[in-house]
Design a protein around this motif. Structure first.
Motif, PDB file in Angstrom:
ATOM      1  N   LEU A  49      27.716  37.717  33.820  1.00  0.00           N
ATOM      2  CA  LEU A  49      29.745  37.829  33.686  1.00  0.00           C
ATOM      3  C   LEU A  49      30.059  37.632  31.722  1.00  0.00           C
ATOM      4  O   LEU A  49      30.679  38.888  32.295  1.00  0.00           O
ATOM      5  CB  LEU A  49      29.960  36.178  34.197  1.00  0.00           C
ATOM      6  CG  LEU A  49      29.646  35.799  35.327  1.00  0.00           C
ATOM      7  CD1 LEU A  49      30.247  33.918  36.120  1.00  0.00           C
ATOM      8  CD2 LEU A  49      30.886  36.071  36.323  1.00  0.00           C
ATOM      9  N   ALA A  52      30.249  41.098  32.384  1.00  0.00           N
ATOM     10  CA  ALA A  52      30.307  42.226  32.717  1.00  0.00           C
ATOM     11  C   ALA A  52      32.028  42.392  32.043  1.00  0.00           C
ATOM     12  O   ALA A  52      32.301  43.589  32.506  1.00  0.00           O
ATOM     13  CB  ALA A  52      30.188  41.771  34.060  1.00  0.00           C
ATOM     14  N   VAL A  53      32.377  41.163  31.520  1.00  0.00           N
ATOM     15  CA  VAL A  53      33.746  40.983  31.012  1.00  0.00           C
ATOM     16  C   VAL A  53      33.856  41.551  29.647  1.00  0.00           C
ATOM     17  O   VAL A  53      35.157  41.123  29.106  1.00  0.00           O
ATOM     18  CB  VAL A  53      34.308  39.636  31.093  1.00  0.00           C
ATOM     19  CG1 VAL A  53      34.296  39.853  32.812  1.00  0.00           C
ATOM     20  CG2 VAL A  53      33.966  39.065  30.202  1.00  0.00           C
ATOM     21  N   LYS A  56      36.913  43.475  27.627  1.00  0.00           N
ATOM     22  CA  LYS A  56      38.173  42.997  28.831  1.00  0.00           C
ATOM     23  C   LYS A  56      39.357  42.342  28.684  1.00  0.00           C
ATOM     24  O   LYS A  56      38.977  41.463  28.136  1.00  0.00           O
ATOM     25  CB  LYS A  56      37.682  44.024  30.495  1.00  0.00           C
ATOM     26  CG  LYS A  56      36.476  44.833  30.829  1.00  0.00           C
ATOM     27  CD  LYS A  56      36.111  44.202  31.793  1.00  0.00           C
ATOM     28  CE  LYS A  56      35.215  46.001  32.463  1.00  0.00           C
ATOM     29  NZ  LYS A  56      34.238  45.803  33.579  1.00  0.00           N
ATOM     30  N   LEU A  58      39.336  40.042  31.115  1.00  0.00           N
ATOM     31  CA  LEU A  58      39.306  38.773  31.496  1.00  0.00           C
ATOM     32  C   LEU A  58      38.793  38.149  30.229  1.00  0.00           C
ATOM     33  O   LEU A  58      37.969  36.861  30.319  1.00  0.00           O
ATOM     34  CB  LEU A  58      37.897  39.037  32.916  1.00  0.00           C
ATOM     35  CG  LEU A  58      38.253  37.688  33.859  1.00  0.00           C
ATOM     36  CD1 LEU A  58      39.354  36.659  33.745  1.00  0.00           C
ATOM     37  CD2 LEU A  58      37.521  37.732  34.758  1.00  0.00           C
ATOM     38  N   GLU A  59      37.796  38.406  29.129  1.00  0.00           N
ATOM     39  CA  GLU A  59      37.092  38.333  28.323  1.00  0.00           C
ATOM     40  C   GLU A  59      37.138  37.615  27.573  1.00  0.00           C
ATOM     41  O   GLU A  59      36.335  36.162  27.679  1.00  0.00           O
ATOM     42  CB  GLU A  59      36.573  39.444  27.081  1.00  0.00           C
ATOM     43  CG  GLU A  59      35.275  38.659  26.552  1.00  0.00           C
ATOM     44  CD  GLU A  59      35.133  40.036  25.671  1.00  0.00           C
ATOM     45  OE1 GLU A  59      33.988  39.752  24.713  1.00  0.00           O
ATOM     46  OE2 GLU A  59      35.685  40.936  24.963  1.00  0.00           O
ATOM     47  N   THR A 152      41.141  38.353  39.266  1.00  0.00           N
ATOM     48  CA  THR A 152      40.441  39.145  38.414  1.00  0.00           C
ATOM     49  C   THR A 152      39.209  38.357  38.685  1.00  0.00           C
ATOM     50  O   THR A 152      38.091  39.599  38.453  1.00  0.00           O
ATOM     51  CB  THR A 152      41.109  39.495  36.771  1.00  0.00           C
ATOM     52  OG1 THR A 152      42.226  39.616  36.713  1.00  0.00           O
ATOM     53  CG2 THR A 152      39.916  40.419  35.674  1.00  0.00           C
ATOM     54  N   PHE A 153      38.968  37.044  37.791  1.00  0.00           N
ATOM     55  CA  PHE A 153      37.621  36.650  38.490  1.00  0.00           C
ATOM     56  C   PHE A 153      36.975  36.380  39.267  1.00  0.00           C
ATOM     57  O   PHE A 153      35.658  37.085  39.650  1.00  0.00           O
ATOM     58  CB  PHE A 153      37.777  34.967  37.251  1.00  0.00           C
ATOM     59  CG  PHE A 153      35.869  34.616  37.857  1.00  0.00           C
ATOM     60  CD1 PHE A 153      35.562  34.703  36.864  1.00  0.00           C
ATOM     61  CD2 PHE A 153      35.786  33.514  39.039  1.00  0.00           C
ATOM     62  CE1 PHE A 153      34.493  34.347  36.228  1.00  0.00           C
ATOM     63  CE2 PHE A 153      34.098  32.941  38.469  1.00  0.00           C
ATOM     64  CZ  PHE A 153      33.609  33.521  37.349  1.00  0.00           C
ATOM     65  N   THR A 156      35.564  40.015  40.205  1.00  0.00           N
ATOM     66  CA  THR A 156      34.404  40.526  39.299  1.00  0.00           C
ATOM     67  C   THR A 156      33.814  39.800  39.986  1.00  0.00           C
ATOM     68  O   THR A 156      32.195  40.467  40.070  1.00  0.00           O
ATOM     69  CB  THR A 156      34.874  39.746  37.867  1.00  0.00           C
ATOM     70  OG1 THR A 156      35.681  40.240  37.266  1.00  0.00           O
ATOM     71  CG2 THR A 156      33.473  40.380  36.820  1.00  0.00           C
ATOM     72  N   LYS A 157      33.490  38.071  40.458  1.00  0.00           N
ATOM     73  CA  LYS A 157      32.352  38.197  41.004  1.00  0.00           C
ATOM     74  C   LYS A 157      31.986  38.591  41.843  1.00  0.00           C
ATOM     75  O   LYS A 157      30.250  38.528  42.067  1.00  0.00           O
ATOM     76  CB  LYS A 157      32.729  36.445  40.811  1.00  0.00           C
ATOM     77  CG  LYS A 157      33.577  36.379  42.280  1.00  0.00           C
ATOM     78  CD  LYS A 157      33.839  34.762  42.748  1.00  0.00           C
ATOM     79  CE  LYS A 157      34.581  34.108  43.347  1.00  0.00           C
ATOM     80  NZ  LYS A 157      34.756  33.153  44.156  1.00  0.00           N
ATOM     81  N   ARG A 159      31.349  41.226  42.717  1.00  0.00           N
ATOM     82  CA  ARG A 159      31.019  43.120  42.312  1.00  0.00           C
ATOM     83  C   ARG A 159      29.529  42.236  41.531  1.00  0.00           C
ATOM     84  O   ARG A 159      29.065  43.617  41.812  1.00  0.00           O
ATOM     85  CB  ARG A 159      31.513  43.557  41.181  1.00  0.00           C
ATOM     86  CG  ARG A 159      32.748  44.336  41.689  1.00  0.00           C
ATOM     87  CD  ARG A 159      33.339  45.316  40.780  1.00  0.00           C
ATOM     88  NE  ARG A 159      33.769  44.779  39.414  1.00  0.00           N
ATOM     89  CZ  ARG A 159      35.006  44.452  38.631  1.00  0.00           C
ATOM     90  NH1 ARG A 159      35.379  44.639  39.786  1.00  0.00           N
ATOM     91  NH2 ARG A 159      35.143  43.774  37.738  1.00  0.00           N
ATOM     92  N   LEU A 160      29.466  41.050  41.500  1.00  0.00           N
ATOM     93  CA  LEU A 160      28.055  40.507  40.883  1.00  0.00           C
ATOM     94  C   LEU A 160      26.892  39.898  41.619  1.00  0.00           C
ATOM     95  O   LEU A 160      26.004  39.726  41.829  1.00  0.00           O
ATOM     96  CB  LEU A 160      28.361  39.606  39.321  1.00  0.00           C
ATOM     97  CG  LEU A 160      28.979  40.408  38.386  1.00  0.00           C
ATOM     98  CD1 LEU A 160      29.764  39.341  37.628  1.00  0.00           C
ATOM     99  CD2 LEU A 160      27.927  41.826  37.637  1.00  0.00           C
TER     100      LEU A 160
END
Length: 243
Positions: A49, A52-53, A56, A58-59, A152-153, A156-157, A159-160
Motif C-alpha cells: 500500500l 502504491a501511494v 500521490k 493518498l500517501e 481513493t483508498f 487502490t486496495k 487494484r492490489l
C-alpha cells in the motif's frame, strides 16, 4: 447507526401505543447488530500500500494512519499549524465530520482522550514537511475529505487485490504497539482510545493469527526434547547389553 434505528423504533412503538392502543405492535423487532470482523493487515499489505501511494495525495493519509495511528477524520482536519517541524510533534486537536446538512466541517475532537500530541518518526516527518511546505498555518495538510480518502483508498486496495478498510490501518498500528510490548496506557494515548477494548480485540485477533506459529514452535521444542531422551535411553540400553 444501529443505536439511532433502535431508538427510532422504540419511539414509533410508544407513539402507536399512545394514540392507537388497538393497533398491535408486538411483531416489531429491533434489527440485529451485525458484528464487524476486525482485520489487521499483514506487513506485506502495508508495504504494498505504501509503495502504491508514494508521491500521490493518498500517501499522507495512509502513512499517518498506518505509522501513527491517526483516524481518517483527524488526518483530514490537520493544518500546517498542527505540525511542529522543529520539534517533530503533531498536535491532534480536531476532526473533520459531516454536519446535519451532510457538509464536511472541522470540529474539536469527539473525546478528551482523542486530543493528543504525538512524536513524529523521522521518515514520517519527511512526508509531513512536503505536505506543509509553502502553506499558511491555517491551511490543511491534505485537501482530501474523509469521503475522498475512503473512495481513493478503496480503488487502490482493489487494484492490489486487498480486502481491507482504511480504518484497518489503525488496527495494524495497534498490533505493532502490542508486538513492541507497549503498555496499554501508552498505546491508548498514542491512538486516542478512551478504553483498552479495541486494543484487546486487536490483541486477540493478532494472537489468533500467531497461534499456528506458536504451536509449531512448541511442537519443535518438544520433538527436540523427546529426540534427546530417545537417544539417551538408546545409549543406556546399549551399555546395559554390553555388560
Amino acid at each position: 447507526s444501529y443505536q439511532r434505528r433502535g431508538i427510532g423504533l422504540h419511539l414509533l412503538k410508544a407513539a402507536l401505543t399512545q394514540y392507537h392502543p388497538s393497533f398491535s405492535v408486538k411483531n416489531i423487532k429491533l434489527p440485529q447488530r451485525v458484528k464487524t470482523e476486525i482485520v489487521v493487515p499483514e506487513q506485506s499489505m502495508i508495504d504494498a500500500l505504501i509503495s502504491a501511494v508514494r508521491g500521490k495525495p493518498l500517501e499522507l493519509p495512509v502513512i499517518l494512519a498506518a505509522c501513527m495511528g491517526l483516524r481518517r477524520s483527524e488526518i483530514c482536519a490537520l493544518t500546517a499549524a498542527d505540525y511542529d517541524q522543529e520539534k517533530k510533534l503533531l498536535h491532534i486537536t480536531k476532526a473533520m465530520v459531516q454536519n446535519e446538512d451532510n457538509l464536511w466541517v472541522v470540529k474539536t475532537t469527539k473525546t478528551y482522550s482523542s486530543t493528543r500530541i504525538l512524536t513524529v518518526p523521522d521518515k514520517v516527518s519527511n512526508i509531513l514537511d512536503r505536505a506543509a511546505h509553502g502553506k499558511a498555518p491555517k491551511d490543511r495538510l491534505t485537501s482530501m475529505s474523509p469521503a475522498v480518502v475512503s473512495e481513493t483508498f478503496s480503488l487502490t486496495k482493489k487494484r492490489l487485490g486487498f480486502r481491507v478498510r482504511f480504518h484497518d490501518l489503525r488496527h495494524y498500528f495497534s498490533s505493532v504497539l502490542l508486538a513492541l510490548g507497549v503498555p496499554d496506557k501508552y498505546a491508548m494515548e498514542q491512538t486516542g482510545h478512551a478504553t483498552p477494548n479495541m486494543l484487546k480485540t486487536v490483541y486477540q485477533h493478532t494472537m489468533a493469527d500467531k497461534r499456528k506459529e506458536v504451536s509449531d514452535l512448541i511442537s519443535a521444542k518438544m520433538n527436540s526434547i523427546l529426540q534427546h531422551e530417545i537417544h539417551h535411553d538408546s545409549r543406556e540400553s546399549q551399555q546395559i547389553q554390553a555388560y
